[in-house]
Design a protein around this motif. Structure first.
Motif, PDB file in Angstrom:
ATOM      1  N   ARG A  63     -47.469 -49.541  68.879  1.00  0.00           N
ATOM      2  CA  ARG A  63     -48.028 -50.808  69.366  1.00  0.00           C
ATOM      3  C   ARG A  63     -49.433 -50.620  69.946  1.00  0.00           C
ATOM      4  O   ARG A  63     -50.254 -51.526  69.880  1.00  0.00           O
ATOM      5  N   ASN A  64     -49.724 -49.448  70.505  1.00  0.00           N
ATOM      6  CA  ASN A  64     -51.002 -49.231  71.193  1.00  0.00           C
ATOM      7  C   ASN A  64     -51.990 -48.356  70.428  1.00  0.00           C
ATOM      8  O   ASN A  64     -52.944 -47.854  71.022  1.00  0.00           O
ATOM      9  N   ASP A  67     -55.592 -48.977  70.916  1.00  0.00           N
ATOM     10  CA  ASP A  67     -56.132 -48.665  72.241  1.00  0.00           C
ATOM     11  C   ASP A  67     -55.571 -47.325  72.703  1.00  0.00           C
ATOM     12  O   ASP A  67     -54.712 -47.264  73.587  1.00  0.00           O
ATOM     13  N   ALA A  70     -54.842 -46.309  76.317  1.00  0.00           N
ATOM     14  CA  ALA A  70     -53.646 -46.818  76.983  1.00  0.00           C
ATOM     15  C   ALA A  70     -52.467 -45.863  76.839  1.00  0.00           C
ATOM     16  O   ALA A  70     -51.505 -45.945  77.596  1.00  0.00           O
ATOM     17  N   LEU A  71     -52.543 -44.959  75.878  1.00  0.00           N
ATOM     18  CA  LEU A  71     -51.462 -44.008  75.640  1.00  0.00           C
ATOM     19  C   LEU A  71     -51.627 -42.707  76.417  1.00  0.00           C
ATOM     20  O   LEU A  71     -50.653 -41.965  76.571  1.00  0.00           O
TER      21      LEU A  71
END
Length: 143
Positions: A63-64, A67, A70-71
């Motif tokens: 999903r990320n 970005d 964000a992980l």
């Protein structure tokens, strides 16, 4: 990191794999233990909790992918936790191989070399980020 086309390919193939195989995570662990029987002892006999954790982390990562920053935090934390489990750097590559093989089997004949390339690139980022978290945790413990 990944191109938008690679992110899209990963996200679509992940959904295809999940819809084709409700036991994708179970298949992954079966493949992992076949490829690296020595890691079986790192897991409990009841894999249901572990399977849910892996499925959740895979969904978060997929999903990320647009970005990656964000992980980083969650993957650092995960890498630090894996130190306590006895995870070695060499384990990360066999985990990636097992996951790509399981995804390929689930997706079936529509899987392409581009799928493998995109997934391997994403899993390389995951591995490197987890290893950075593991290294950080180990260096903090040594102080």
């Amino acid at each position: 990191m990944l191109t938008p086309a690679q992110v899209n390919l990963i996200q679509i193939s992940f959904e295809e794999a999940l819809s084709a195989r409700d036991d994708l995570v179970t298949d992954f662990y079966k493949t992992l233990f076949e490829k690296a029987p020595s890691v079986r002892g790192m897991f409990s006999e009841d894999m249901s909790g572990q399977s849910k954790k892996l499925a959740s982390m895979l969904q978060l990562a997929v999903r990320n992918l647009n970005d990656p920053a964000a992980l980083v935090g969650p993957l650092h934390t995960l890498g630090a936790k894996h130190v306590a489990y006895g995870t070695q750097p060499a384990h990360y590559s066999v985990v990636g191989e097992a996951l790509v093989e399981s995804l390929k089997n689930a997706v079936g004949p529509t899987w392409t070399a581009e799928h493998s390339e995109a997934w391997n690139k994403a899993l390389s980022f995951v591995s490197q980020t987890m290893l950075a978290g593991a290294t950080k945790a180990t260096s903090v413990e040594a102080v």
